[in-house]
Design a protein around this motif. Sequence first.
Motif, PDB file in Angstrom:
ATOM      1  N   LEU A  92       0.817  -1.212   0.000  1.00 52.17           N
ATOM      2  CA  LEU A  92       0.000   0.000   0.000  1.00 52.17           C
ATOM      3  C   LEU A  92       0.854   1.266   0.000  1.00 52.17           C
ATOM      4  CD1 LEU A  92      -2.687  -1.160   2.570  1.00 52.17           C
ATOM      5  CD2 LEU A  92      -3.115  -0.644   0.157  1.00 52.17           C
ATOM      6  N   ALA A  93       2.064   1.162   0.537  1.00 51.78           N
ATOM      7  CA  ALA A  93       2.949   2.326   0.620  1.00 51.78           C
ATOM      8  C   ALA A  93       3.595   2.676  -0.720  1.00 51.78           C
ATOM      9  CB  ALA A  93       4.030   2.077   1.669  1.00 51.78           C
ATOM     10  N   ILE A  94       3.466   1.802  -1.704  1.00 52.59           N
ATOM     11  CA  ILE A  94       4.013   2.084  -3.035  1.00 52.59           C
ATOM     12  C   ILE A  94       3.013   2.986  -3.757  1.00 52.59           C
ATOM     13  CG2 ILE A  94       4.833   1.099  -5.207  1.00 52.59           C
ATOM     14  CD1 ILE A  94       5.333  -1.535  -3.672  1.00 52.59           C
ATOM     15  N   LYS A  95       3.226   4.270  -3.680  1.00 54.97           N
ATOM     16  CA  LYS A  95       2.239   5.249  -4.153  1.00 54.97           C
ATOM     17  C   LYS A  95       1.936   5.097  -5.640  1.00 54.97           C
ATOM     18  CE  LYS A  95       1.856   6.983  -0.090  1.00 54.97           C
ATOM     19  NZ  LYS A  95       0.650   6.645   0.718  1.00 54.97           N
ATOM     20  N   GLU A  96       2.972   4.776  -6.426  1.00 56.74           N
ATOM     21  CA  GLU A  96       2.746   4.643  -7.868  1.00 56.74           C
ATOM     22  C   GLU A  96       1.807   3.487  -8.193  1.00 56.74           C
ATOM     23  OE1 GLU A  96       7.227   5.595  -7.365  1.00 56.74           O
ATOM     24  OE2 GLU A  96       5.623   4.582  -6.249  1.00 56.74           O
ATOM     25  N   LEU A  97       1.732   2.528  -7.295  1.00 58.60           N
ATOM     26  CA  LEU A  97       0.877   1.360  -7.509  1.00 58.60           C
ATOM     27  C   LEU A  97      -0.592   1.709  -7.298  1.00 58.60           C
ATOM     28  CD1 LEU A  97       0.859  -1.689  -8.134  1.00 58.60           C
ATOM     29  CD2 LEU A  97       1.131  -2.106  -5.689  1.00 58.60           C
ATOM     30  N   GLY A  98      -0.860   2.539  -6.310  1.00 57.95           N
ATOM     31  CA  GLY A  98      -2.239   2.956  -6.051  1.00 57.95           C
ATOM     32  C   GLY A  98      -3.153   1.817  -5.665  1.00 57.95           C
ATOM     33  N   ALA A  99      -2.623   0.834  -4.952  1.00 60.00           N
ATOM     34  CA  ALA A  99      -3.437  -0.317  -4.549  1.00 60.00           C
ATOM     35  C   ALA A  99      -4.400   0.063  -3.436  1.00 60.00           C
ATOM     36  CB  ALA A  99      -2.534  -1.459  -4.084  1.00 60.00           C
ATOM     37  N   VAL A 100      -5.512  -0.644  -3.371  1.00 59.04           N
ATOM     38  CA  VAL A 100      -6.487  -0.457  -2.300  1.00 59.04           C
ATOM     39  C   VAL A 100      -6.798  -1.822  -1.681  1.00 59.04           C
ATOM     40  CG1 VAL A 100      -7.525   1.604  -3.304  1.00 59.04           C
ATOM     41  CG2 VAL A 100      -8.441  -0.645  -3.884  1.00 59.04           C
ATOM     42  N   VAL A 101      -7.202  -1.796  -0.421  1.00 55.15           N
ATOM     43  CA  VAL A 101      -7.487  -3.029   0.295  1.00 55.15           C
ATOM     44  C   VAL A 101      -8.821  -3.620  -0.158  1.00 55.15           C
ATOM     45  CG1 VAL A 101      -7.970  -4.034   2.566  1.00 55.15           C
ATOM     46  CG2 VAL A 101      -6.129  -2.350   2.304  1.00 55.15           C
ATOM     47  N   ASP A 102      -8.833  -4.928  -0.366  1.00 52.43           N
ATOM     48  CA  ASP A 102     -10.059  -5.658  -0.683  1.00 52.43           C
ATOM     49  C   ASP A 102      -9.950  -7.050  -0.060  1.00 52.43           C
ATOM     50  OD1 ASP A 102     -12.124  -7.202  -1.829  1.00 52.43           O
ATOM     51  OD2 ASP A 102     -12.115  -6.012  -3.663  1.00 52.43           O
ATOM     52  N   ASN A 103     -10.781  -7.308   0.929  1.00 51.75           N
ATOM     53  CA  ASN A 103     -10.765  -8.602   1.605  1.00 51.75           C
ATOM     54  C   ASN A 103     -11.967  -9.468   1.221  1.00 51.75           C
ATOM     55  OD1 ASN A 103      -8.369  -8.093   3.067  1.00 51.75           O
ATOM     56  ND2 ASN A 103      -9.524  -6.922   4.600  1.00 51.75           N
ATOM     57  N   THR A 104     -12.627  -9.139   0.117  1.00 58.32           N
ATOM     58  CA  THR A 104     -13.811  -9.903  -0.285  1.00 58.32           C
ATOM     59  C   THR A 104     -13.443 -11.197  -1.009  1.00 58.32           C
ATOM     60  OG1 THR A 104     -13.979  -8.703  -2.394  1.00 58.32           O
ATOM     61  CG2 THR A 104     -15.174  -7.791  -0.500  1.00 58.32           C
ATOM     62  N   TRP A 105     -12.196 -11.351  -1.400  1.00 62.87           N
ATOM     63  CA  TRP A 105     -11.760 -12.554  -2.090  1.00 62.87           C
ATOM     64  C   TRP A 105     -11.138 -13.495  -1.073  1.00 62.87           C
ATOM     65  CZ3 TRP A 105     -13.289 -15.025  -6.004  1.00 62.87           C
ATOM     66  CH2 TRP A 105     -12.499 -15.890  -6.757  1.00 62.87           C
ATOM     67  N   GLY A 106      -9.899 -13.874  -1.228  1.00 59.03           N
ATOM     68  CA  GLY A 106      -9.265 -14.797  -0.298  1.00 59.03           C
ATOM     69  C   GLY A 106      -8.112 -15.511  -0.959  1.00 59.03           C
ATOM     70  N   ILE A 107      -7.768 -16.679  -0.434  1.00 59.37           N
ATOM     71  CA  ILE A 107      -6.698 -17.492  -1.000  1.00 59.37           C
ATOM     72  C   ILE A 107      -7.338 -18.479  -1.973  1.00 59.37           C
ATOM     73  CG2 ILE A 107      -4.796 -19.053  -0.479  1.00 59.37           C
ATOM     74  CD1 ILE A 107      -4.488 -16.191   0.592  1.00 59.37           C
ATOM     75  N   ASP A 108      -7.215 -18.199  -3.265  1.00 62.19           N
ATOM     76  CA  ASP A 108      -7.920 -19.002  -4.263  1.00 62.19           C
ATOM     77  C   ASP A 108      -7.088 -20.208  -4.700  1.00 62.19           C
ATOM     78  OD1 ASP A 108      -6.183 -18.203  -6.479  1.00 62.19           O
ATOM     79  OD2 ASP A 108      -7.193 -16.263  -6.385  1.00 62.19           O
ATOM     80  N   HIS A 109      -7.669 -21.035  -5.589  1.00 59.85           N
ATOM     81  CA  HIS A 109      -6.988 -22.288  -5.917  1.00 59.85           C
ATOM     82  C   HIS A 109      -5.726 -22.080  -6.742  1.00 59.85           C
ATOM     83  CE1 HIS A 109      -9.079 -22.342  -9.929  1.00 59.85           C
ATOM     84  NE2 HIS A 109      -8.040 -23.062 -10.275  1.00 59.85           N
ATOM     85  N   GLY A 110      -5.572 -20.910  -7.362  1.00 60.34           N
ATOM     86  CA  GLY A 110      -4.310 -20.611  -8.019  1.00 60.34           C
ATOM     87  C   GLY A 110      -3.168 -20.477  -7.022  1.00 60.34           C
ATOM     88  N   THR A 111      -3.534 -20.218  -5.774  1.00 56.98           N
ATOM     89  CA  THR A 111      -2.544 -20.073  -4.707  1.00 56.98           C
ATOM     90  C   THR A 111      -2.358 -21.363  -3.924  1.00 56.98           C
ATOM     91  OG1 THR A 111      -2.942 -17.688  -4.479  1.00 56.98           O
ATOM     92  CG2 THR A 111      -2.041 -18.837  -2.561  1.00 56.98           C
ATOM     93  N   TRP A 112      -3.453 -21.904  -3.392  1.00 57.65           N
ATOM     94  CA  TRP A 112      -3.269 -23.008  -2.446  1.00 57.65           C
ATOM     95  C   TRP A 112      -2.984 -24.353  -3.112  1.00 57.65           C
ATOM     96  CZ3 TRP A 112      -6.883 -26.920  -2.710  1.00 57.65           C
ATOM     97  CH2 TRP A 112      -8.186 -26.607  -3.134  1.00 57.65           C
ATOM     98  N   THR A 113      -3.434 -24.570  -4.356  1.00 53.59           N
ATOM     99  CA  THR A 113      -3.149 -25.883  -4.947  1.00 53.59           C
ATOM    100  C   THR A 113      -1.653 -26.119  -5.180  1.00 53.59           C
ATOM    101  OG1 THR A 113      -3.589 -25.172  -7.233  1.00 53.59           O
ATOM    102  CG2 THR A 113      -5.447 -26.068  -5.987  1.00 53.59           C
ATOM    103  N   PRO A 114      -0.859 -25.120  -5.587  1.00 57.90           N
ATOM    104  CA  PRO A 114       0.590 -25.372  -5.629  1.00 57.90           C
ATOM    105  C   PRO A 114       1.260 -25.247  -4.268  1.00 57.90           C
ATOM    106  CG  PRO A 114       0.113 -23.227  -6.583  1.00 57.90           C
ATOM    107  CD  PRO A 114      -1.207 -23.871  -6.291  1.00 57.90           C
ATOM    108  N   LEU A 115       0.785 -24.329  -3.416  1.00 66.68           N
ATOM    109  CA  LEU A 115       1.475 -24.102  -2.148  1.00 66.68           C
ATOM    110  C   LEU A 115       1.349 -25.272  -1.179  1.00 66.68           C
ATOM    111  CD1 LEU A 115       0.992 -20.318  -1.242  1.00 66.68           C
ATOM    112  CD2 LEU A 115       2.953 -21.472  -2.304  1.00 66.68           C
TER     113      LEU A 115
END
Length: 255
Positions: A92-115
């Motif tokens: 969030l501190a990377i100003k050029e990125l301009g990211a915003v918080v969103d917790n409506t998603w989560g850890i999806d299968h693209g993440t947990w199936t390999p991890l």
Amino acid sequence: MPSIFLGHGSPMLALDDNNITHTLSTLGQRIIRDYGRPKAILMISAHWYKNRNLIQRTGHPTQIYDMYGFPKALYAVKYPVSGCAELSDAVLAIKELGAVVDNTWGIDHGTWTPLVHVFPDADIPVVQLSVNGVLTPRQCYEIGQLLAPLRREGYLIMGSGNVVHNLRRVNWESRQGSPEAVAFNHYITEAVERRDDAAVIGYASHPNARYAVPTPDHFLPLLYILGTNDGRRVTTFNNHLELDAMAMTGYLIEE
């Protein structure tokens, strides 16, 4: 920390016990042996494909079973990782990125199936960053460059997708790639290994690009990862094609 792009393929990867998953397990062991345990993982998953830069900031991200019609055993797989507010705040501190918080998603299968194979103890916090689908390939690469300093702070940046991902051309009986898939995967892998990033960014010029990448969601995480690390020590792993139109190819990039 190095940077890693993973080919995740079918969600059944979580339950597989084969050369692909054994390589993922070895990869995790290598990271800890050579670099130590990451403070947290910043994961850029193809399955959080949005129209802006979103970052999770929660102590306990929900595990999402964002796939349908698979065996019950797959939905019983648990990967209960914690989040990492420190990493979220650094993004969030990377100003050029301009990211915003969103917790409506989560850890999806693209993440947990390999991890579940890379770090099976689920003891390394994970934060997901969305793939921004309104950006150009070049802009996705530039976001990776903005994220690069996080590696110096002990964070492992990973992207999860596929070099070749065409569900309309999938043949569930096939254990190899079609000629079009093989040609495109070879072209991209050679470009990554020689760090011809411009060729990867310009992947659409390849004659088989429309076959291999009919939609950009699974390919763009690779561009984020290339941007995070200009190291020339590239280890290609799981360079395997299956289902005619799916590449499991991954890359470990080290300085």
